[in-house]
Design an enzyme around this catalytic site. Sequence first.
Site, PDB file in Angstrom:
ATOM      1  N   ASP A 154       0.984  -1.157  -0.168  1.00 44.90           N
ATOM      2  CA  ASP A 154      -0.009  -0.128  -0.079  1.00 44.90           C
ATOM      3  C   ASP A 154       0.779   1.272  -0.015  1.00 44.90           C
ATOM      4  OD1 ASP A 154      -2.342   1.468   0.014  1.00 44.90           O
ATOM      5  OD2 ASP A 154      -2.857   0.790   1.891  1.00 44.90           O
ATOM      6  N   HIS A 227      -7.689  -0.740  -9.642  1.00 48.13           N
ATOM      7  CA  HIS A 227      -7.568   0.457  -8.699  1.00 48.13           C
ATOM      8  C   HIS A 227      -6.707   1.498  -9.049  1.00 48.13           C
ATOM      9  CE1 HIS A 227      -7.832   2.407  -4.912  1.00 48.13           C
ATOM     10  NE2 HIS A 227      -6.530   1.910  -4.623  1.00 48.13           N
TER      11      HIS A 227
END
Length: 314
Positions: A154, A227
């Site tokens: 992330d 995404h």
Amino acid sequence: MVMDPNKAQDVWKDAGEHVQFTVLELKREDQAKDQEAIQEFVDRFQAITRSLRIRDNKGNLKVSLGFSNAAWDYLFPNAPKPKELEDYETLTGPKYEMPAVKGDLFIHVRANDEAVVYEFMAQLMNFIKDITTVVDETKGFRYFEGRAIIGFIDGTENPEPQDAADYAIIGDEDPQFVNGSYAFAQKWRHQMDIWNKLTTEDQEKAVGRKKFSDLELSEQEKFKNAHNVASQATIDGVEQKIVRMNVPYSDPASDNTGTYFIGYARHWNVTKKMLENMLEKNDYLLSFSDILGGQLFFIPSRPLLDQIAEGEFK
């Protein structure tokens, strides 16, 4: 006035090991009393931070405190307002929506040791619990290698640490609020059974990156609503960035697992554009996630916190 990251709250540092997000709503029973209580609360917020950094000098305690637009109007009715501060209202796309929730005060705490996070919040709540109710309290944690709970690294799209302040902290475009920041906090709950049934290859296409190495896939390899495609924001032909400090949270026995998304930005309209794009392009992550709510907060500079604590900002 020149931007000075040293005068900002902790809006551009690392995501932390042990994390807590708390959103509170003011009871609004007595405005004058609430204003006085907030002055003391802000003063104590800074004092407790200093104290715990001395008590555990290796704890890496980082904190930020913010106010929503509704709280700003209530607590500081005669004061100027940050240019981009507004009520976040539910965003709706062709298939999904990102609902808004109430919230007046936002507290973000992270440290190397959960005991430090606990002590900070336990002390702090002594000075605010009588005039507030809890909207949400979420404990997050650093997953393996800084990965999201879905198994991917992330924060890859974050700016480099040496550049991050320029994306997270307000500059001379709003001189009264220089060194402040806009924080958007949003809680996601994932249906992990659905996600875990996907092959690794399909998960990679959904995120837009390799799961193990974090290498970005070619545009041809990704799903159209991957995404890292859907969450991009381009303004006037320039790709925009914010500072994300997302962390996982989970109560595995009750199947309550998700991501607490927190984005700090110099400009709220950049974060908002990213959210709108995710909805418009049906971001793949939305297909197995429920968004429980979100709200926008302004994070004052440390000098502005001093003014609030001293009753000079009303």
